[in-house]
Each structure stands twice: as structure tokens, then as C-alpha cells.
Design a protein around this motif. Structure first.
Motif, PDB file in Angstrom:
ATOM      1  N   LEU A   1       5.027  -8.111  -6.995  1.00  0.00           N
ATOM      2  CA  LEU A   1       5.428  -7.129  -6.261  1.00  0.00           C
ATOM      3  C   LEU A   1       5.913  -8.055  -4.616  1.00  0.00           C
ATOM      4  O   LEU A   1       7.232  -7.438  -4.328  1.00  0.00           O
ATOM      5  N   TRP A   2       5.090  -8.586  -3.870  1.00  0.00           N
ATOM      6  CA  TRP A   2       6.163  -9.690  -3.325  1.00  0.00           C
ATOM      7  C   TRP A   2       7.473  -9.892  -2.982  1.00  0.00           C
ATOM      8  O   TRP A   2       8.822  -9.633  -2.948  1.00  0.00           O
ATOM      9  N   GLN A   3       7.821 -10.834  -4.462  1.00  0.00           N
ATOM     10  CA  GLN A   3       8.818 -11.353  -4.649  1.00  0.00           C
ATOM     11  C   GLN A   3       9.671 -10.674  -5.074  1.00  0.00           C
ATOM     12  O   GLN A   3      11.088 -10.525  -5.113  1.00  0.00           O
ATOM     13  N   LYS A   4       9.685  -9.253  -5.854  1.00  0.00           N
ATOM     14  CA  LYS A   4      10.356  -8.586  -6.493  1.00  0.00           C
ATOM     15  C   LYS A   4      11.086  -7.457  -5.089  1.00  0.00           C
ATOM     16  O   LYS A   4      12.282  -7.471  -5.472  1.00  0.00           O
ATOM     17  N   PHE A   5      10.165  -7.096  -4.210  1.00  0.00           N
ATOM     18  CA  PHE A   5      10.632  -6.650  -2.827  1.00  0.00           C
ATOM     19  C   PHE A   5      11.716  -7.199  -1.872  1.00  0.00           C
ATOM     20  O   PHE A   5      12.817  -7.496  -1.932  1.00  0.00           O
ATOM     21  N   ARG A   6      11.124  -9.323  -2.210  1.00  0.00           N
ATOM     22  CA  ARG A   6      12.239 -10.221  -1.301  1.00  0.00           C
ATOM     23  C   ARG A   6      13.745 -10.765  -2.737  1.00  0.00           C
ATOM     24  O   ARG A   6      14.721 -10.445  -1.769  1.00  0.00           O
ATOM     25  N   ASN A   7      13.602 -10.723  -3.255  1.00  0.00           N
ATOM     26  CA  ASN A   7      14.177 -10.952  -4.341  1.00  0.00           C
ATOM     27  C   ASN A   7      15.904  -9.853  -4.448  1.00  0.00           C
ATOM     28  O   ASN A   7      16.822 -10.146  -4.222  1.00  0.00           O
ATOM     29  N   LEU A   8      15.372  -8.291  -4.571  1.00  0.00           N
ATOM     30  CA  LEU A   8      16.069  -7.721  -5.051  1.00  0.00           C
ATOM     31  C   LEU A   8      16.726  -7.275  -3.449  1.00  0.00           C
ATOM     32  O   LEU A   8      18.072  -6.716  -3.015  1.00  0.00           O
ATOM     33  N   SER A   9      15.641  -7.444  -2.324  1.00  0.00           N
ATOM     34  CA  SER A   9      16.133  -7.405  -0.760  1.00  0.00           C
ATOM     35  C   SER A   9      17.701  -8.705  -0.487  1.00  0.00           C
ATOM     36  O   SER A   9      18.503  -8.082   0.165  1.00  0.00           O
ATOM     37  N   ILE A  10      17.524  -9.289  -0.519  1.00  0.00           N
ATOM     38  CA  ILE A  10      18.243 -10.599  -0.506  1.00  0.00           C
ATOM     39  C   ILE A  10      19.861 -10.202  -1.364  1.00  0.00           C
ATOM     40  O   ILE A  10      20.721 -10.996  -0.691  1.00  0.00           O
ATOM     41  N   VAL A  11      19.762 -10.097  -2.790  1.00  0.00           N
ATOM     42  CA  VAL A  11      21.119  -9.285  -3.612  1.00  0.00           C
ATOM     43  C   VAL A  11      21.603  -8.268  -2.297  1.00  0.00           C
ATOM     44  O   VAL A  11      22.980  -8.445  -2.715  1.00  0.00           O
ATOM     45  N   LYS A  12      21.426  -7.459  -1.758  1.00  0.00           N
ATOM     46  CA  LYS A  12      21.547  -6.159  -1.190  1.00  0.00           C
ATOM     47  C   LYS A  12      21.995  -6.430   0.123  1.00  0.00           C
ATOM     48  O   LYS A  12      22.978  -7.287   0.939  1.00  0.00           O
ATOM     49  N   TYR A  13      21.400  -7.884   0.417  1.00  0.00           N
ATOM     50  CA  TYR A  13      21.935  -8.786   2.283  1.00  0.00           C
ATOM     51  C   TYR A  13      22.854  -9.327   1.777  1.00  0.00           C
ATOM     52  O   TYR A  13      24.209  -9.798   2.273  1.00  0.00           O
TER      53      TYR A  13
ATOM     54  N   VAL B   1       0.814  -1.024   0.089  1.00  0.00           N
ATOM     55  CA  VAL B   1       0.239  -0.270  -0.091  1.00  0.00           C
ATOM     56  C   VAL B   1       1.196   1.368  -0.280  1.00  0.00           C
ATOM     57  O   VAL B   1       0.710   2.417  -0.755  1.00  0.00           O
ATOM     58  N   GLY B   2       1.996   0.959   0.557  1.00  0.00           N
ATOM     59  CA  GLY B   2       2.678   2.904   0.886  1.00  0.00           C
ATOM     60  C   GLY B   2       3.055   2.547  -0.488  1.00  0.00           C
ATOM     61  O   GLY B   2       3.313   3.938  -0.870  1.00  0.00           O
ATOM     62  N   PHE B   3       4.357   1.468  -1.000  1.00  0.00           N
ATOM     63  CA  PHE B   3       4.845   1.963  -2.441  1.00  0.00           C
ATOM     64  C   PHE B   3       3.615   2.613  -3.555  1.00  0.00           C
ATOM     65  O   PHE B   3       4.499   3.232  -3.929  1.00  0.00           O
ATOM     66  N   GLU B   4       2.761   2.445  -3.641  1.00  0.00           N
ATOM     67  CA  GLU B   4       1.591   2.773  -4.306  1.00  0.00           C
ATOM     68  C   GLU B   4       2.286   4.479  -3.984  1.00  0.00           C
ATOM     69  O   GLU B   4       1.887   5.122  -5.481  1.00  0.00           O
ATOM     70  N   GLN B   5       1.997   4.323  -2.755  1.00  0.00           N
ATOM     71  CA  GLN B   5       1.918   6.557  -2.121  1.00  0.00           C
ATOM     72  C   GLN B   5       3.411   6.998  -2.905  1.00  0.00           C
ATOM     73  O   GLN B   5       3.684   7.563  -3.476  1.00  0.00           O
ATOM     74  N   TYR B   6       4.671   6.434  -2.581  1.00  0.00           N
ATOM     75  CA  TYR B   6       5.969   6.950  -1.778  1.00  0.00           C
ATOM     76  C   TYR B   6       7.088   5.755  -2.907  1.00  0.00           C
ATOM     77  O   TYR B   6       7.629   6.396  -2.783  1.00  0.00           O
ATOM     78  N   GLY B   7       6.270   4.886  -3.087  1.00  0.00           N
ATOM     79  CA  GLY B   7       7.341   3.685  -4.010  1.00  0.00           C
ATOM     80  C   GLY B   7       8.427   4.351  -5.663  1.00  0.00           C
ATOM     81  O   GLY B   7       7.450   5.648  -6.653  1.00  0.00           O
ATOM     82  N   SER B   8       9.331   4.331  -5.520  1.00  0.00           N
ATOM     83  CA  SER B   8      10.211   4.174  -7.160  1.00  0.00           C
ATOM     84  C   SER B   8      10.593   3.514  -7.236  1.00  0.00           C
ATOM     85  O   SER B   8      11.631   3.100  -7.100  1.00  0.00           O
ATOM     86  N   ASP B   9      10.803   3.111  -8.863  1.00  0.00           N
ATOM     87  CA  ASP B   9      10.960   1.425  -9.236  1.00  0.00           C
ATOM     88  C   ASP B   9      12.871   2.042  -9.108  1.00  0.00           C
ATOM     89  O   ASP B   9      13.554   1.214  -9.234  1.00  0.00           O
ATOM     90  N   GLU B  10      12.938   2.846  -9.575  1.00  0.00           N
ATOM     91  CA  GLU B  10      14.504   3.835  -9.341  1.00  0.00           C
ATOM     92  C   GLU B  10      15.213   3.049  -8.308  1.00  0.00           C
ATOM     93  O   GLU B  10      16.125   2.415  -8.668  1.00  0.00           O
ATOM     94  N   GLU B  11      14.426   4.337  -7.914  1.00  0.00           N
ATOM     95  CA  GLU B  11      15.295   3.937  -6.138  1.00  0.00           C
ATOM     96  C   GLU B  11      15.265   2.817  -5.513  1.00  0.00           C
ATOM     97  O   GLU B  11      16.153   2.389  -4.887  1.00  0.00           O
ATOM     98  N   LEU B  12      14.415   2.071  -5.923  1.00  0.00           N
ATOM     99  CA  LEU B  12      14.270   0.570  -5.451  1.00  0.00           C
ATOM    100  C   LEU B  12      15.199  -0.134  -6.194  1.00  0.00           C
ATOM    101  O   LEU B  12      16.003  -1.403  -5.705  1.00  0.00           O
ATOM    102  N   GLU B  13      15.482  -0.272  -7.755  1.00  0.00           N
ATOM    103  CA  GLU B  13      16.388  -1.218  -7.873  1.00  0.00           C
ATOM    104  C   GLU B  13      18.561  -0.399  -7.499  1.00  0.00           C
ATOM    105  O   GLU B  13      18.862  -1.280  -7.163  1.00  0.00           O
ATOM    106  N   ARG B  14      18.126   0.393  -6.853  1.00  0.00           N
ATOM    107  CA  ARG B  14      19.656   1.027  -6.951  1.00  0.00           C
ATOM    108  C   ARG B  14      19.976   1.127  -5.168  1.00  0.00           C
ATOM    109  O   ARG B  14      20.965   0.224  -5.208  1.00  0.00           O
ATOM    110  N   ASP B  15      19.031   0.559  -4.283  1.00  0.00           N
ATOM    111  CA  ASP B  15      18.981   0.378  -2.757  1.00  0.00           C
ATOM    112  C   ASP B  15      17.782   0.380  -2.347  1.00  0.00           C
ATOM    113  O   ASP B  15      16.892   0.750  -1.279  1.00  0.00           O
ATOM    114  N   PRO B  16      17.498  -1.414  -2.762  1.00  0.00           N
ATOM    115  CA  PRO B  16      16.201  -1.863  -2.435  1.00  0.00           C
ATOM    116  C   PRO B  16      15.645  -1.629  -0.681  1.00  0.00           C
ATOM    117  O   PRO B  16      14.598  -1.050  -0.191  1.00  0.00           O
ATOM    118  N   ILE B  17      16.454  -2.236   0.367  1.00  0.00           N
ATOM    119  CA  ILE B  17      16.267  -2.075   1.317  1.00  0.00           C
ATOM    120  C   ILE B  17      16.243  -0.492   2.005  1.00  0.00           C
ATOM    121  O   ILE B  17      15.019   0.077   2.873  1.00  0.00           O
TER     122      ILE B  17
END
Length: 760
Positions: free
Chosen positions: A419-431, A362-378
Motif C-alpha cells: 500500500l505504501w509503494q502504491k501511494f509513493r509511485n502514484l504520487s511521483i507520477v503526479k509530481y 489507517v486513514g485510507f481504510e476509512q476515507y480512501g477511494s481507489d478511484e480517487e487515488l488513481e485520478r488525483d493521488p496527491i
């Protein structure tokens, strides 16, 4: 990892029962197999044990783990388990009867006299051209191998007999037999040298008092006053009948000193011993140089499998300092268990499911950015999470939207899960990037999402069938009040499940799949009650392995102004901590221009030194203590610190580089006569004790304390025991001493997860 464990045979033994026959039989029996299990050899702690032990894990050879004890049993197992068409163990009744007589003779052997009987039989057989059994048609049998083992280890005199000697030569000419001798001798050479002295004491004290070696060994300790000797036995703790003071006097009088134990004396109820430090020095140093990274390892965990669950961050939340303790403590536990011969499976059990992911969506719909998500997901998802939580405080209906979104996830709706899987995968890469900086890796990335509603409903059904589950005000509970654990909420009557139900399902699934011997959950002490409830429920469900589940707790990480909170956005990111300490260390390094110019990769070195500062500071105290995140303290590199330990290691490496020669195999260790040399040898000799102890206590502070003590001893020695400018024999002896110290310190640093530096 589990496949490797299931395909490994673990053979442990003492120096008095060297398993020549067992290993030779394994070599011969598996010689024609394309795929065969690995055989690992390790020394038992009891150096006086008369019986080897073989552990066969559950896997291709056995449904459940099997332990075989005794030379004959193990040899027979190898011969039968891996038939290769040879006559190692003939199933024909007549020959089997003859072989069993040999097995029984060797099993009953109790020294020179019994072994001599075997040698006599060999001599008679060797002179009989018509013998149908020994080396029949040039083919060695199990009976040959057992008899050869007995004569080789117990009956040296018989080898002078020409007939016996030729028979031994014939056996050892068989491919695989000579190799067995080399393998066993190499394993035996790794004996813990201090234990050689301890078991010399145990042998006599046990004979004089009747106390078992198992009772005596753990009581042998360093005297409080070094003037009293090297080892001390507190007689009251042995619980012998009579006056402990008088018993100590009698034992001191009757104890026979020898080349290993040079003095026995009583001091009140204590029996104190002095050991031959020259023998310790002469045996220890070459042993450390040969073993290198294996020095300190033992076989106490042979055949056991441990699951270590640690770190376990929540997806889409920051990997902050609060996760640091779980990560580095869990990694330490994994390391020390492996040093004790355990097989391990490290699991990162991610928090990747629940209503909070609906809130995040819900928050991503309002505050999310795909570019920022790719750059620094966590970091970006963290910002989204903080913003939507702030909004939800003023608009409670946002929580209803989040619940609806998560319901879509549970129902398997493609868009919601995508969308959940995208959050998960990008976060694991950063971890993984952060874990790599900390020198940490995992065998498995698991998570709450792995366990479906069906699996958890199976848990509910099992609890209900056992009459453990009860409805209570809209919740499904297990009443644990009689166990003083309150009420455990498993789920809700509307069908939703809570964390506890997932943890129950995960524990059962892991035991079914891995058949673990022990499982460790490395989680903060604020979860103490949760794990007590979990383990008690598993026990009430009739899971006998529940007693092998352990919560390894630790204190909280706090900021200077209180506890950190993800929801309020008061978290300090671990990446920021690592970057800041790295930058600070880099500035310190630049101040010494000459040394800085010699470092090939200053960025990498400054990062490792900074991480060493953080890890050692965190591990300096017992893990149950709270940890205050104090930047001034974090950025201080004075005193007993991680950088100090790295400096000690790099200084030892520098001495080896500048020496300009290698240590010869014939180094004269008798030239090391100074007190500083003996003190350093003494500390180096105790590293295997530290490894053995921390396998039980699981306290990393003990390794940090040892490492600092060793580094202080190195510094004291370097002040007076120079290598450069000395005559070659003395220079070689001192260089060997420093190399042994460097190997030991490096092993200690690696056990707490640090990479030892060679330059800084």
C-alpha cells in the motif's frame, strides 16, 4: 551523470598558453580507442596564466581526482595514458632522455628568445637525414608536438624559414593535429571580452605595484558615476604601502594607454579607466552570435562535481507553494553551476518514510477511494491525511494504530509495504507532471526509505565508537552544547531512528558513491539548526568533506492570514496556483485578438507566461526573505514582472522574423554609434560577470535584476534604433545587436528555469 563526469577530462587554459600540443597528443593517443574519455576545453579566468590545467576525475583513469599543471606534464600524461602502439612517447631510455630534454626546454620557455632556440634545433634536425627523433619514419612524437606548439605560438618569425615551415606543415598534416588547432581556436574565441580589457589593466598595474593579478581582478568594478569611466580600481582595498590617493595619482601618470585602454585617471583613492568601446562592440557582438546558448558560460568549475538536493516533498502530501521555492531555487543553482562548467547531480530526496505513513494507511481504510487515488493521488491522499488527523485529535488511540502499522512496514510486511509503494509511485507520477510544467527535472529520485535500519545502526555504531553517542531519557543523543548547537537527537533507545540519523547515513553514502566536491541542500531557513547539527556531527566523525556541505536556505511562504499547515488543511496547492495564473493570463491574451490569432498554442503560452509571473515574483528579492502568497500581487502583470521579460524576448524574436534577411558575417558594427546602442552593448557584455557572480552568491534575484535591466535597455533602443526602413548595412548592424540581446536575455531566462517565448 556521474559516469559522464568520471569519463571526462577537463582542460582549461588562457590565451597565452593555447594547448595545441596537449589536444593534438590526446587526439593521436586515443585515435584507435573504441571507448575513450571526453575532452572538454575551457578558458581560465586568468587570461595571463602561463600554465594550462588538466583535471582527471576519479574514475577509470585514477582512483582519486588528479590535477595536472603545465603543458609538458599534460602532454606526457596523454601520451602515456592512452597508448595506441605508436611512438608518441617511447619508453626506451635513450629516446626518453631525448624527449625529456625537449619537455624541459619547452617548460622553461619564456617568450620569443627561448622559442627561437627550439626553432633552431628544429631547423638543424630538419636538415639532418639521419635524425632519429623528429618525425621519425613520418611518425610524429610528443617532442615534435611540443616543439611545434612553441614555434606556432611564440616564434612567428621562424615559420618563415623554409625548413621550419616544411616541418610545421608535416606535423599539421598528421591526422588529428589540424583538428586540435580548430578545437583550441574555437574555445579561445569564447573569451570574456570585458576580461580582455581588465587583464590589460592588470598587466600594467601588477608590473607597477607588484600586486598579483588575483588580488587586482576582483577589485575592478564599475564606477558609481559613469562619467568617471568604465572600470575603477579602489586602491585602499589593494592594501599597498603608502597613501592611496598619491598611489592613484602615480599610477595614472605612469599607466600607458593603448588601443584597449584609452584613459587612466585618478579620483581620490580611485584609479579609473576608460576602455575602447568600439573594440568592445566589434568583438563582443560577433562572439555572442557565434556562441548563442553558450554565451556567458565559463570553466571555473571544471572537473568538479556538485550534488544539489532540492524540492523534496513528502509523499502523499500536497506539492504546495511552500515547495515552490526549494524547487525553483534548487533548479537555478543546478543551472548556474553547469554554466560554470560543473558536473551536477540533482536529487529529489522524498519524504517517503515514517509514522505518518502508518497514519495515512489507517486513514485510507476509512476515507480512501481507489478511484480517487488513481485520478488525483496527491489531492486525495491529502484529504485522507487531514481527515485522519482531525479524528486523531479526539481519539489518541489512532496514533497507536499508526505506529503499529509503520512497525509492520519496517518489518517488511508485504501488504503494508504494498500500500505504501502504491501511494509513493502514484504520487511521483503526479509530481513529475508538475515539475514538467516548471521546466524542472531530476537525475535521481531518492528518499528516506532508501536508508535501512542497518545503515543507520552503522551510523550509531560509528558515533558510539567515537564516544559521541550518549543515552539520555530514552533518547540517543550527540551533545553539541560546547559548539552552541544544543543536543542532537539521533534516535531512541528502543531502536527507532530519527531524521538526523538518516541524513547522516545519506551524506556518507553520497560521498562514498559520488565523491562529490560540494553538496547543496536547498531547504527552508526553518531547518537552519538541523543542518548546523548535521554538518557539525559529520565534522566530529572525522569526515573532511563535511566543510563542503552547504545549506542553501530561503524564507518561508506565507498565506495572507498566516503560515500554511498541511495537518490543518490550510495549504494552497501549487497546481491550483499554476492553473489560476494560467487562466488569468489566457484572458489577458484574448483581449488582443490579432496577436492571439498568431499564437499556435495559446494554452501552452499562457501557462509559460503565468509560470514566468510566479517565478520572477518569487525570485525578485533575496531568497532569505519570507514570501507572502498574495493573489492580487500574483495576478498582476504590470511593471517589472515575468510577463514583461517574456514580452521583451518575444518582441526581439518578432523583429528577427519581420526583418526578412539574415545578418551577414561581414556586418559593419561601426554603424552602431548611438548612445542606446553602446548602452545595450555594455549590458550584454556583463552577462558573463553575472553568471560568474551568482555561482558564488547563489542569489537568483541578481539574474532577475540583470534581466530587467537588459529588457529596459532593449526597450529604449527599440524606440530609436529601427531596423525596418533602414539601408541594408545599418539594418543588418542593428539586427545583429538585437539578436545578441535576444540570445543574452534567453540565456538569463533559462538560468532561472524559464522557457523563453518567441510569440505571446
Amino acid at each position: 551523470m556521474t559516469d559522464a563526469h568520471a569519463n571526462t577530462l577537463y582542460l582549461s587554459f588562457s590565451p597565452v598558453c593555447l594547448p595545441y600540443a596537449e589536444v593534438a597528443t590526446y587526439n593521436l593517443a586515443t585515435s584507435t580507442q573504441q571507448s575513450k574519455p571526453t575532452l572538454r576545453l575551457g578558458l581560465a579566468q586568468d587570461l595571463l596564466s602561463l600554465h594550462p590545467t588538466l583535471v582527471v576525475p576519479a574514475g577509470p583513469l585514477t582512483t582519486d581526482k588528479v590535477k595536472l599543471v603545465g603543458k609538458s606534464s599534460i602532454t606526457r600524461f596523454f601520451a602515456r595514458a592512452f597508448k595506441n602502439g605508436s611512438s608518441l612517447y617511447d619508453e626506451k631510455p635513450a629516446l626518453q632522455y631525448e624527449a625529456d630534454k625537449w619537455f624541459d626546454a619547452v617548460r622553461a620557455g619564456k617568450g620569443e628568445a627561448e622559442a627561437a632556440k627550439v626553432a633552431d634545433a628544429i631547423k638543424a634536425a630538419a636538415s639532418s637525414a639521419g635524425d632519429k627523433f623528429l618525425l621519425q619514419n613520418g611518425a610524429v612524437t610528443v617532442a615534435d608536438l611540443l616543439a611545434w606548439d612553441a614555434v606556432r605560438t611564440q616564434c612567428a618569425g621562424s615559420k618563415d624559414n623554409k625548413g621550419v615551415a616544411s616541418w610545421i606543415s608535416a606535423v599539421e598534416a598528421v591526422p588529428g593535429v589540424k583538428g586540435a588547432v580548430e578545437l583550441v581556436d574555437a574555445a579561445n574565441a569564447k573569451v570574456h571580452q570585458l576580461d580582455v580589457f581588465r587583464y590589460e589593466i592588470i598587466k600594467q598595474v601588477s608590473a607597477l605595484t607588484g600586486a598579483s593579478g588575483d588580488a587586482i581582478y576582483p577589485l575592478l568594478e564599475e564606477p558609481r558615476d559613469a562619467a568617471n569611466g568604465d572600470l575603477s580600481l579602489p586602491l585602499p582595498r589593494l592594501k599597498l604601502p603608502g597613501n592611496p590617493v598619491q598611489i592613484a595619482k602615480d599610477l595614472a601618470t605612469n599607466f600607458k594607454t593603448n588601443t584597449l585602454i584609452t584613459k587612466a585617471a585618478s579620483a581620490g583613492p580611485f584609479l579609473n579607466f576608460s576602455i575602447n568601446r568600439e573594440i568592445l562592440r566589434d568583438r563582443l557582438l560577433p562572439s555572442v552570435l557565434i556562441q548563442e546558448s553558450n554565451y556567458g558560460r565559463n570553466a571555473s568549475g571544471f572537473g568538479n562535481l556538485a550534488i544539489v538536493e532540492f524540492s523534496s516533498p513528502n509523499i502523499a502530501k500536497p506539492f504546495h507553494a511552500g515547495h515552490l521555492r526549494s524547487t525553483i531555487i534548487g533548479n537555478f543553482i543546478k543551472n548556474v553551476l553547469e554554466s560554470a562548467g560543473w558536473a551536477t547531480v540533482s536529487i529529489n530526496y522524498l519524504g517517503d518514510w515514517g509514522k505518518q505513513y502508518g497514519l495515512l494507511a489507517v486513514g485510507f481504510e476509512q476515507y480512501g477511494s481507489d478511484e480517487e487515488l488513481e485520478r488525483d493521488p496527491i489531492r486525495h491522499l491529502f484529504d485522507v491525511y487531514v481527515n485522519i488527523n482531525r479524528d486523531a485529535e479526539a481519539k489518541p488511540e489512532i496514533h497507536d494504530q499508526a505506529r503499529d502499522y509503520f512497525k509492520r512496514m519496517e518489518d517488511g510486511e508485504t501488504d503494508a509495504l504494498g500500500l505504501w509503494q502504491k501511494f509513493r509511485n502514484l504520487s511521483i507520477v503526479k509530481y513529475k507532471d508538475i515539475y514538467a510544467r516548471l521546466n524542472v527535472s531530476f537525475d535521481i529520485y531518492s528518499g528516506e526509505s532508501q536508508y535501512s535500519l542497518n545503515q543507520m545502526r552503522n551510523v550509531l555504531e560509528e558515533l558510539n565508537d567515537l564516544s559521541l553517542l550518549k543515552p539520555d531519557a530514552g533518547a540517543l543523543i550527540v551533545d553539541l552544547k560546547q559548539h552552541k548547537l544544543g543536543t542532537a537527537i539521533i534516535g531512541k533507545t528502543n531502536g527507532s531512528m530519527l531524521y538526523l540519523s538518516r541524513d547522516i547515513a545519506a551524506a556518507i553514502d553520497r560521498q562514498n558513491y559520488y565523491k562529490f566536491d560540494e553538496m547543496f541542500y536547498v531547504v527552508g531557513s526553518q531547518q537552519d539548526h538541523h543542518f548546523r547539527q548535521l554538518f557539525k556531527i559529520l565534522e566530529l566523525m572525522g569526515k573532511p568533506w563535511s566543510e563542503h556541505c552547504h545549506h542553501i536556505n530561503f524564507g518561508m511562504v506565507k498565506s495572507k492570514d498566516g503560515n500554511m499547515s498541511t495537518r490543518k488543511g490550510t495549504v494552497v496547492f501549487l497546481q491550483d496556483i499554476l492553473d489560476n495564473v494560467k487562466g488569468e493570463m489566457h484572458e489577458v491574451m484574448k483581449k488582443n485578438e490579432n496577436k492571439y490569432a498568431q499564437i499556435e498554442d495559446p494554452e501552452m503560452v499562457s501557462d509559460l507566461v503565468g509560470i514566468s509571473a510566479i517565478v520572477v515574483q518569487d525570485m525578485a528579492a533575496r531568497r532569505v526573505k519570507d514570501y507572502e502568497l498574495d493573489w492580487n500581487r500574483m495576478l498582476s502583470f504590470e511593471g517589472d514582472s515575468g510577463p514583461y521579460l517574456q514580452f521583451a524576448h518575444s518582441r526581439l524574436c518578432s523583429i528577427e522574423r519581420k526583418a526578412g534577411f539574415e545578418v551577414s558575417p561581414s556586418v559593419d558594427y561601426s554603424l552602431l554609434t548611438e548612445r542606446q546602442a553602446h548602452d545595450l552593448v555594455d549590458i550584454i557584455s556583463r552577462w558573463p560577470d553575472v553568471v560568474r557572480d551568482v555561482t558564488t552568491t547563489l542569489e537568483p534575484c541578481n539574474v532577475v535584476s540583470y534581466s530587467l535591466k537588459l529588457s529596459h535597455a532593449v526597450s529604449s533602443a527599440l524606440d530609436v534604433l529601427w531596423v525596418m526602413g533602414q539601408e541594408r548595412p545599418l539594418a543588418e548592424a542593428r539586427l545583429a545587436l538585437y539578436r545578441a540581446a535576444r540570445i543574452t536575455l534567453g540565456n538569463a531566462l533559462r538560468s532561472i528555469g524559464l522557457k523563453p517565448l518567441e510569440r505571446m
